[in-house]
Scaffold this motif. Structure first.
Motif, short mmCIF file in Angstrom:
data_model
loop_
_atom_site.label_atom_id
_atom_site.label_comp_id
_atom_site.label_asym_id
_atom_site.label_seq_id
_atom_site.Cartn_x
_atom_site.Cartn_y
_atom_site.Cartn_z
N ALA A 175 -0.77 1.63 -2.70
CA ALA A 175 0.57 1.32 -3.15
C ALA A 175 1.56 1.77 -2.10
O ALA A 175 1.29 2.69 -1.31
CB ALA A 175 0.87 2.01 -4.49
N ALA A 176 2.73 1.12 -2.06
CA ALA A 176 3.73 1.45 -1.04
C ALA A 176 5.12 1.28 -1.61
O ALA A 176 5.38 0.37 -2.41
CB ALA A 176 3.55 0.55 0.19
N ASP A 177 6.03 2.16 -1.16
CA ASP A 177 7.44 2.07 -1.53
C ASP A 177 8.22 2.77 -0.44
O ASP A 177 8.00 3.95 -0.17
CB ASP A 177 7.69 2.71 -2.89
CG ASP A 177 9.09 2.37 -3.42
OD1 ASP A 177 10.08 2.70 -2.74
OD2 ASP A 177 9.18 1.78 -4.51
N GLY A 178 9.13 2.05 0.19
CA GLY A 178 9.83 2.63 1.33
C GLY A 178 8.84 2.93 2.45
O GLY A 178 7.98 2.12 2.77
N ASP A 179 8.95 4.11 3.05
CA ASP A 179 8.02 4.49 4.12
C ASP A 179 6.78 5.18 3.60
O ASP A 179 5.90 5.56 4.38
CB ASP A 179 8.73 5.43 5.12
CG ASP A 179 9.78 4.69 5.94
OD1 ASP A 179 9.61 3.47 6.16
OD2 ASP A 179 10.76 5.33 6.36
N ARG A 180 6.68 5.39 2.28
CA ARG A 180 5.55 6.11 1.72
C ARG A 180 4.43 5.15 1.33
O ARG A 180 4.66 4.15 0.64
CB ARG A 180 5.97 6.92 0.50
CG ARG A 180 6.83 8.13 0.82
CD ARG A 180 6.04 9.19 1.60
NE ARG A 180 6.78 10.43 1.74
CZ ARG A 180 7.49 10.74 2.80
NH1 ARG A 180 7.59 9.88 3.80
NH2 ARG A 180 8.12 11.90 2.88
N VAL A 181 3.22 5.47 1.78
CA VAL A 181 2.03 4.72 1.41
C VAL A 181 1.09 5.68 0.70
O VAL A 181 0.86 6.79 1.18
CB VAL A 181 1.34 4.11 2.64
CG1 VAL A 181 0.14 3.28 2.22
CG2 VAL A 181 2.32 3.26 3.44
N VAL A 182 0.56 5.27 -0.45
CA VAL A 182 -0.32 6.13 -1.24
C VAL A 182 -1.67 5.46 -1.38
O VAL A 182 -1.76 4.30 -1.81
CB VAL A 182 0.28 6.42 -2.63
CG1 VAL A 182 -0.60 7.42 -3.38
CG2 VAL A 182 1.70 6.95 -2.51
N ILE A 183 -2.72 6.19 -1.00
CA ILE A 183 -4.09 5.70 -1.08
C ILE A 183 -4.83 6.53 -2.13
O ILE A 183 -4.79 7.76 -2.08
CB ILE A 183 -4.81 5.83 0.27
CG1 ILE A 183 -4.05 5.07 1.36
CG2 ILE A 183 -6.25 5.32 0.18
CD1 ILE A 183 -4.52 5.39 2.76
N THR A 184 -5.48 5.86 -3.08
CA THR A 184 -6.22 6.58 -4.10
C THR A 184 -7.72 6.37 -3.91
O THR A 184 -8.16 5.35 -3.38
CB THR A 184 -5.83 6.14 -5.52
OG1 THR A 184 -6.32 4.81 -5.75
CG2 THR A 184 -4.33 6.17 -5.70
N GLU A 185 -8.49 7.37 -4.32
CA GLU A 185 -9.94 7.32 -4.23
C GLU A 185 -10.55 7.80 -5.55
O GLU A 185 -10.03 8.72 -6.18
CB GLU A 185 -10.46 8.21 -3.10
CG GLU A 185 -9.90 7.89 -1.73
CD GLU A 185 -10.39 8.87 -0.68
OE1 GLU A 185 -11.59 9.19 -0.68
OE2 GLU A 185 -9.58 9.35 0.11
N THR A 186 -11.66 7.18 -5.93
CA THR A 186 -12.37 7.64 -7.12
C THR A 186 -13.20 8.87 -6.78
O THR A 186 -13.25 9.32 -5.63
CB THR A 186 -13.29 6.54 -7.66
OG1 THR A 186 -14.16 6.10 -6.61
CG2 THR A 186 -12.48 5.36 -8.16
N TRP A 187 -13.87 9.42 -7.78
CA TRP A 187 -14.66 10.63 -7.60
C TRP A 187 -15.65 10.45 -6.45
O TRP A 187 -16.27 9.39 -6.32
CB TRP A 187 -15.44 10.94 -8.88
CG TRP A 187 -16.12 12.27 -8.84
CD1 TRP A 187 -15.61 13.45 -9.28
CD2 TRP A 187 -17.43 12.55 -8.34
NE1 TRP A 187 -16.51 14.45 -9.08
CE2 TRP A 187 -17.64 13.93 -8.49
CE3 TRP A 187 -18.43 11.77 -7.75
CZ2 TRP A 187 -18.82 14.55 -8.10
CZ3 TRP A 187 -19.61 12.38 -7.36
CH2 TRP A 187 -19.80 13.76 -7.54
N PRO A 188 -15.76 11.46 -5.55
CA PRO A 188 -15.12 12.78 -5.57
C PRO A 188 -13.88 12.84 -4.70
O PRO A 188 -13.65 13.84 -4.01
CB PRO A 188 -16.22 13.67 -4.99
CG PRO A 188 -16.86 12.78 -3.95
CD PRO A 188 -16.81 11.38 -4.51
N GLY A 189 -13.09 11.79 -4.71
CA GLY A 189 -11.98 11.68 -3.78
C GLY A 189 -10.69 12.27 -4.27
O GLY A 189 -10.66 13.36 -4.82
N GLY A 190 -9.58 11.52 -4.09
CA GLY A 190 -8.28 12.05 -4.45
C GLY A 190 -7.18 11.11 -4.06
O GLY A 190 -7.37 9.90 -4.05
N VAL A 191 -6.03 11.68 -3.71
CA VAL A 191 -4.84 10.91 -3.37
C VAL A 191 -4.35 11.35 -2.00
O VAL A 191 -4.23 12.55 -1.73
CB VAL A 191 -3.72 11.13 -4.41
CG1 VAL A 191 -2.46 10.38 -4.01
CG2 VAL A 191 -4.19 10.68 -5.78
#
Length: 222
Positions: A175-191
């Protein structure tokens, strides 16, 4: 709008009234039934709803009349994770390693770009549009690429190699908004939160996640 598999195994695009919860339209999506969560995806742009028709391309629905408007062919097909829309356009990465920009009203391809990093993992791709940039993540062997493209010309603006919190496979969602990009991962991951303009990781949080939506300074996670 949401893409869903019915109890009888039919893959459909469903329109729901956001206030009452009433189902307003129920439209069958042609092609094979999705077998992976990355196959699901739906975007609204230019007065049309777009969802993947696996192996064939993109299925288009007129959002004003809730009627099918045909399939826009893409070589090798498109999965739902690798598409997004906005500002009258739809962007999608096909399994032929090509990123395309479609005019949402005419279906014309107005720009293309090759993503050579896709390599041998054609399904390890996620795409999100936000902040005036088209962002694509690619899982390649032991690393993850984050690539930013101009939304009109698809010229490359950024290319970063990022560490992952879990297994280096397909990111669960982007997901992205402005200059921020967020990557999500399932177990055993994170954000992982990235400053896209600077190429810096500004936060990593080790908890498994699923879907995500970003609006301003808030990220909503499952």
């Amino acid at each position: 709008w949401a893409a869903a598999v019915d109890d009888d195994g039919t893959w459909s695009a469903v329109r729901v009234d956001p206030v009452s919860g009433e189902t307003l339209a129920h439209i069958r999506i042609p092609g094979r039934i999705p077998s992976d969560r990355s196959h699901h995806g739906i975007v609204v742009s230019g007065g049309y709803v777009w969802t993947p028709a696996l192996r064939d391309g993109l299925f288009r629905i007129d959002a004003g009349t809730n009627t099918p408007s045909g399939i826009v062919a893409v070589t090798g097909g498109v999965v739902g994770a690798a598409m997004d829309g906005g500002d009258g356009a739809v962007w999608a990465v096909g399994n032929d390693s090509a990123l395309r920009r479609f005019d949402a009203r005419t279906t014309d391809v107005t720009a293309t770009a090759l993503i050579s990093e896709m390599g041998l993992m054609p399904t390890g791709v996620d795409l999100a549009y936000g902040g005036g940039t088209v962002w694509v993540t690619v899982a390649d062997a032991n690393i993850r690429h984050l690539i930013g493209f101009d939304p009109l010309t698809l010229e490359r603006r950024y290319h970063y190699v990022l560490p992952s919190l879990g297994l280096v496979s397909d990111a669960y969602e982007l997901a992205a908004d402005g200059d921020r990009v967020v990557i999500t991962e399932t177990w055993p991951g994170g954000v992982t939160v990235v400053d896209g303009a600077a190429g810096l990781i500004v936060g990593q949080h080790r908890f498994a996640t699923a879907g995500i939506s970003v609006d301003g300074d808030r990220a909503w996670l499952l």
